[in-house]
Design a protein around this motif. Structure first.
Motif, PDB file in Angstrom:
ATOM      1  N   LEU A 139       0.943  -1.281  -0.114  1.00  0.00           N
ATOM      2  CA  LEU A 139       0.181  -0.094   0.015  1.00  0.00           C
ATOM      3  C   LEU A 139       0.952   1.328   0.048  1.00  0.00           C
ATOM      4  N   LEU A 140       2.059   1.338   0.706  1.00  0.00           N
ATOM      5  CA  LEU A 140       3.000   2.486   0.545  1.00  0.00           C
ATOM      6  C   LEU A 140       3.391   2.520  -0.851  1.00  0.00           C
ATOM      7  N   ASP A 141       3.861   1.367  -1.330  1.00  0.00           N
ATOM      8  CA  ASP A 141       4.362   1.546  -2.783  1.00  0.00           C
ATOM      9  C   ASP A 141       3.266   2.214  -3.920  1.00  0.00           C
ATOM     10  N   PRO A 145       3.537   8.892  -1.195  1.00  0.00           N
ATOM     11  CA  PRO A 145       4.408   9.986  -2.060  1.00  0.00           C
ATOM     12  C   PRO A 145       5.876   9.311  -2.403  1.00  0.00           C
ATOM     13  N   TYR A 146       6.099   8.631  -1.560  1.00  0.00           N
ATOM     14  CA  TYR A 146       7.588   8.160  -1.946  1.00  0.00           C
ATOM     15  C   TYR A 146       7.712   6.640  -1.944  1.00  0.00           C
ATOM     16  N   GLY A 147       6.704   6.032  -1.944  1.00  0.00           N
ATOM     17  CA  GLY A 147       6.647   4.559  -1.661  1.00  0.00           C
ATOM     18  C   GLY A 147       7.073   3.788  -0.357  1.00  0.00           C
ATOM     19  N   SER A 148       7.502   2.740  -0.197  1.00  0.00           N
ATOM     20  CA  SER A 148       7.843   2.424   0.924  1.00  0.00           C
ATOM     21  C   SER A 148       9.111   2.457   1.638  1.00  0.00           C
ATOM     22  N   GLY A 149       9.982   3.058   0.671  1.00  0.00           N
ATOM     23  CA  GLY A 149      11.358   3.489   1.057  1.00  0.00           C
ATOM     24  C   GLY A 149      12.081   2.337   0.685  1.00  0.00           C
ATOM     25  N   GLY A 150      11.769   1.341  -0.093  1.00  0.00           N
ATOM     26  CA  GLY A 150      12.861   0.226  -0.726  1.00  0.00           C
ATOM     27  C   GLY A 150      13.556  -0.537   0.347  1.00  0.00           C
TER      28      GLY A 150
END
Length: 151
Positions: A139-141, A145-150
């Motif tokens: 859901l973050l991905d 705005p910046y995704g899951s942070g990788g």
């Protein structure tokens, strides 16, 4: 897929053998819905072949695929916890062959045999923790705005 969600990694052999006594072989065509979020959870599956996509309803958007499951993985955990209502949806992403289990029968055995019940609870709890983390990251991905942070 992670080994913590597979049947083989989760249950000791004696409990796995007991669980498999309740197994019924079944199959699903590609695109078949195994279950729908919000409906009664009365069974679960362990995948033999194929892929199942877990999805989450997102208001105003199409369902978000949270995770894809494959060989040896548990499909469904909502059957184990009251009120026994599916928290996600599931669809066959390819033709699927699976072992199907009647949730009430397995819950009854868990209540009759505390050692078996504890093993199943630890297994299902591990799956829930993994799925929660997978849902968070997906859901973050999709929506942050910046995704899951990788991670």
């Amino acid at each position: 897929m992670t080994s913590t969600t597979t049947r083989a990694a989760a249950l000791p052999a004696e409990h796995r053998a007991r669980l498999m006594r309740f197994a019924r072989e079944t199959s699903f065509d590609m695109g078949a819905r195994l279950f729908q979020e919000g409906r009664h959870a009365d069974r679960f599956w362990i995948i033999r072949t194929g892929t199942v996509a877990l999805d989450l309803h997102v208001p105003g958007r199409s369902a978000a695929v949270i995770e894809s499951l494959g060989h040896g993985e548990l499909v469904g955990w909502s059957w184990h916890f009251p009120p026994h209502v599916w928290q996600l949806g599931a669809e066959a992403a390819s033709p699927v062959r699976a072992y199907e289990f009647d949730a009430e029968a397995v819950r009854t055995l868990c209540g009759e045999d505390s050692e078996f019940g504890r093993a199943v609870a630890v297994w299902v709890g591990g799956v829930v923790a993994h799925r929660l983390q997978a849902a968070r990251i997906r859901l973050l991905d999709l929506y942050a705005p910046y995704g899951s942070g990788g991670r």
